[in-house]
Write an enzyme that holds these catalytic residues in place. Structure first.
Site, PDB file in Angstrom:
ATOM      1  N   ASP A   1       0.828  -1.209   0.000  1.00  0.00           N
ATOM      2  CA  ASP A   1       0.000   0.000   0.000  1.00  0.00           C
ATOM      3  C   ASP A   1       0.866   1.264   0.000  1.00  0.00           C
ATOM      4  O   ASP A   1       2.079   1.207   0.258  1.00  0.00           O
ATOM      5  CB  ASP A   1      -0.905  -0.033   1.241  1.00  0.00           C
ATOM      6  CG  ASP A   1      -2.284   0.537   0.974  1.00  0.00           C
ATOM      7  OD1 ASP A   1      -2.399   1.416   0.110  1.00  0.00           O
ATOM      8  OD2 ASP A   1      -3.231   0.105   1.647  1.00  0.00           O
TER       9      ASP A   1
ATOM     10  N   ASP B   1     -10.904   1.748  -3.166  1.00  0.00           N
ATOM     11  CA  ASP B   1     -11.423   1.416  -1.840  1.00  0.00           C
ATOM     12  C   ASP B   1     -12.943   1.400  -1.847  1.00  0.00           C
ATOM     13  O   ASP B   1     -13.561   0.993  -0.869  1.00  0.00           O
ATOM     14  CB  ASP B   1     -10.932   2.441  -0.800  1.00  0.00           C
ATOM     15  CG  ASP B   1      -9.589   2.049  -0.206  1.00  0.00           C
ATOM     16  OD1 ASP B   1      -9.117   0.930  -0.485  1.00  0.00           O
ATOM     17  OD2 ASP B   1      -9.010   2.873   0.530  1.00  0.00           O
TER      18      ASP B   1
HETATM   19  C1  GLA Z   1      -5.844   1.621   2.212  1.00  0.00           C
HETATM   20  C2  GLA Z   1      -6.245   0.485   1.309  1.00  0.00           C
HETATM   21  C3  GLA Z   1      -7.272  -0.387   1.984  1.00  0.00           C
HETATM   22  C4  GLA Z   1      -6.707  -0.903   3.275  1.00  0.00           C
HETATM   23  C5  GLA Z   1      -6.258   0.254   4.135  1.00  0.00           C
HETATM   24  C6  GLA Z   1      -5.547  -0.226   5.379  1.00  0.00           C
HETATM   25  O1  GLA Z   1      -6.899   2.505   2.378  1.00  0.00           O
HETATM   26  O2  GLA Z   1      -6.715   0.955   0.087  1.00  0.00           O
HETATM   27  O3  GLA Z   1      -7.658  -1.451   1.147  1.00  0.00           O
HETATM   28  O4  GLA Z   1      -5.633  -1.763   3.003  1.00  0.00           O
HETATM   29  O5  GLA Z   1      -5.393   1.121   3.455  1.00  0.00           O
HETATM   30  O6  GLA Z   1      -5.154   0.805   6.177  1.00  0.00           O
END
Ligand code: GLA
Length: 722
Positions: free
Chosen positions: A451, A516
């Site tokens: 990420d 997301d």
């Molecule tokens: C980001 C990602 C999510 C998740 C969060 C965890 O927002 O896009 O899918 O992994 O971080 O903190």
């Protein structure tokens, strides 16, 4: 092979496209053509065919492969540079052409002996995908530093028929928001200075010509294979054509080239097609598929994921997580990904990034027991990291506050409470490598969700210089190092959802977290934009809980699953608390995905809409004549119909000379509607045995009847040529 002579023209050809540059002596090559395939015959020379207009320079300066400032070209330059305020104008007066593969791959070396620079533009045209790749390198041959402000990865010529540019804007939870602008004499420009690919400004666009549709018409596309700052411009030219420049946006000082140094641009990946938006998408998909670097050299069927994030957020205690794994395995999940919350001190998003070892209160014995549990259930184990980030509240920051990118005399700017590590420093990337490597070596972790949850702001390196560019190169190097040490591991690129989706990061990764936002209605639009450039097998697509966490909307299991089905399917909900009926339905959809994934994840993808809230996509193979043989069609009804009778859906990929067996596909256990108002004999027949055999020409031109259906439902049909 080096040719010292100057051929008059330089042509590259692929199956369906051609590019022609004119090579006048003592100049950079003049752009003549990029478009549908033409024969390899020399055209008339450009200057000889256009008289000089009034009140212009007394010579004709057309667009070249490397338009440069100050010596006659008055438009956007591919290079802006100076030497301590001098040498601000460049002119390439020597051109050497080095063929690597005749008619396919060439290096054009341009020299300006006055300013003492050498620009190499590498062009290559892939025969089968029709994709043209350009990249540039600028070498400072002088004895003083050269400050480069802008160096295009490539300059492209667009024809006068170019009409609209489709680019992608967006934000967190809404990636690939289509923006269509009409081209005019005003400069069209899009830039991103966020230090990552960004949600807001995808580094690429599509230019359509008059009459372009999804399946017809001349269309051009370009994309920068780069995960940092970027810029693209389209500029009208005085012969009514356009130039399109794409490259890395350099922060002040990032292009400072010491004597003898070279600046390399990222790759510009471009293509054109006469088959409309879907033809262009097929070209980009083919190109990316050829580039993806799979463990073992070949893509395995994409395993169904469960990701813990929306089910548990930071609350990843082992007993619960094991129960979730058991419930996931029961519905058919094949890879279990432990998301954020597992590492030292990570109980919320305000602390712990950087401390990459298991949290002692959650996993006192480490992750081994959980990984063994997951493996015993027949699933692979995957783990979330955010390597490039650090929370000020972390052991790492307390030990090394200087490891964060920062500017002396400026406040630290946090985003999601975090700072960005200066991973270009070897000790920082060594630290990250050691921490990740230790976990991957200790237990069979086969997958990393990588990420990157913030933009870069005060990205100052240790010496105070701007570090946006260095950061991207260091991230690529860290990806490569981890892959070299653990070649069996697949990596997902995530950046708050789809903030880092590009051909650059996809040199190192195998899936992207598209957004997301898992709301299926939102995903219909997001995925449509995504599929213009990227193939479905890398598109992370999850079935979330009925009420979408990001939008508050509620959708049926069938609609959530049908929208996620064509991508790389996953589940992101607390599967422990599903009702028996929901669990059975989810399991049936997962089984359907397993039965179909081979069909979904190679070949062409066609997309389209009908102006009644209908969005469709089809996946299938084409024969040498471009006709589809076996097609899986997904039709989404996003709104209630405006009509008494549903419109029909013409299927432009079908062979008019063939018949197709047409069969509706539903997951096992689905009860189809009955009754005169809900169905009709035609649709009943699609569900019996092998379905119905229908004429390809009829389906292509008159169209497939669509059922009467409520909003937020899907109709899935298999069409097989008989
Ligand atoms: C980001 C990602 C999510 C998740 C969060 C965890 O927002 O896009 O899918 O992994 O971080 O903190």
């Amino acid at each position: 092979m080096t040719q010292k002579i100057f051929p008059e023209y330089l042509s590259l050809h692929s199956q369906n496209t051609s590019l022609v540059l004119e090579l006048p002596a003592g100049e950079a090559p003049i752009w003549r053509y990029w478009g549908p395939r033409i024969r390899d015959e020399a055209p008339h020379d450009l200057r000889g065919s256009r008289p000089l207009p009034s009140f212009m320079l007394d010579f004709d300066q057309p667009l070249t492969l490397a338009p440069s400032f100050g010596v006659g070209w008055l438009g956007q330059s591919a290079l802006l540079a100076h030497r301590n305020g001098q040498a601000f104008a460049q002119a390439f007066t020597q051109c050497d052409v080095h063929w690597e593969v005749p008619a396919q791959s060439v290096r054009v070396v341009l020299t300006d002996p006055v300013v003492a620079i050498e620009l190499t533009v590498h062009l290559s045209m892939d025969h089968s995908s029709d994709v043209l790749t350009l990249k540039s390198s600028l070498r400072n041959l002088g004895e003083t530093a050269l400050d480069v402000q802008w160096l295009a990865a490539g300059t492209l010529l667009l024809p006068a028929q170019a009409q609209n540019v489709r680019s992608y804007a967006g934000q967190h939870n809404h990636e690939f928001l289509l923006q269509t602008d009409k081209l005019s004499r005003s400069l069209w420009r899009r830039e991103s200075r966020r230090g990552r690919t960004s949600h807001d400004c995808f580094p690429g666009a599509v230019v359509t010509t008059e009459g372009t549709t999804e399946s017809m018409g001349l269309v051009y596309g370009a994309h920068l294979a780069w995960s940092g700052n970027h810029q693209q411009t389209i500029e009208w030219l005085h012969d009514a054509q356009y130039q399109w420049q794409v490259g890395e946006w350099l922060a002040p000082g990032e292009g400072l080239l010491a004597a003898g140094a070279t600046l390399h641009t990222p790759e510009l990946v471009a293509s054109c097609s006469s088959q409309g938006l879907n033809g262009l998408a097929a070209n980009f998909h083919a190109e990316l598929r050829a580039r993806l670097n799979w463990p073992g050299g070949q893509m395995r069927p994409r395993p169904v994921h469960l990701n813990t994030w929306e089910g548990f957020y930071f609350d990843v205690y082992p007993d619960k997580v094991k129960e979730l794994a058991t419930a996931a395995a029961a519905v058919g999940v094949e890879r279990f990904v432990l998301d954020d919350g597992w590492f030292h001190g990570r109980h919320h998003d305000r602390a712990a990034l950087g401390d990459w070892w298991p949290d002692e209160s959650k996993f006192p014995q480490g992750l081994g027991d959980l990984v063994a549990h997951v493996n015993a259930l027949g699933m692979e184990f995957g783990l979330w990291f955010e390597p490039e980030m650090i929370n000020p509240d972390s052991d790492l920051y307390r030990a090394h506050p200087d490891w964060a990118l920062q500017l002396a005399g400026r406040p630290l700017i946090t985003a999601r409470n975090q700072l960005v590590l200066d991973i270009a420093r070897p000790e920082v990337s060594d630290y990250l490598f050691e921490k990740i490597d230790a976990l991957l070596s200790a237990q069979p972790i086969r997958y990393i969700k990588w990420d990157h949850n913030r933009d870069l702001t005060t990205a100052g390196l240790h010496d105070g210089a701007a570090g946006y560019r260095a950061q991207v190169h260091a991230a690529y190097a860290l990806f490569a190092r981890i892959r070299a040490a653990h070649p069996e591991v697949e990596i997902e690129s995530c950046s708050g959802g789809g903030g880092r989706i590009d051909f650059g990061v996809l040199r190192h990764t195998h899936r992207v977290w598209t957004s997301d936002c898992i709301d299926a209605m939102s995903r219909v639009g997001i995925q449509r934009g995504f599929l213009q450039f990227f193939p479905p097998e890398i598109m992370g697509a999850h079935v979330g809980s009925a009420r979408a966490h990001t939008t508050g909307r509620t959708q049926s299991m069938a609609f959530r699953a049908a929208v996620a089905l064509p991508g790389h399917l996953g589940v992101e909900l607390d599967a422990r608390i599903l009702s028996d009926a929901d669990a059975a339905e989810l399991k049936a959809w997962i089984q359907m995905y397993k039965d179909l994934r081979d069909r979904l994840h190679h070949g062409h993808v066609w997309q389209g809409t009908i102006d009644d809230g209908i969005v469709w996509q089809a996946h299938g193979d084409v024969d040498a004549a471009g006709m589809a043989s076996d097609v899986l069609l997904l039709v989404y009804r996003t709104q209630p119909t405006h009509h008494r009778y549903s419109p029909r859906l013409p299927l432009p990929m079908l062979d008019t000379q063939a018949h197709y067996r047409v069969r509706q596909l539903v997951p096992a256990g689905t009860v189809l509607p009955t009754g005169a108002h809900n169905t009709a004999p035609f649709f009943d027949a699609l569900n019996v045995g092998d379905g119905m055999t229908l004429d390809g020409g009829w389906l292509r031109h008159a169209g497939l009847p669509l059922p009467r259906a409520q909003a937020e439902t899907a109709f899935i049909v298999q069409l097989t040529r008989v």
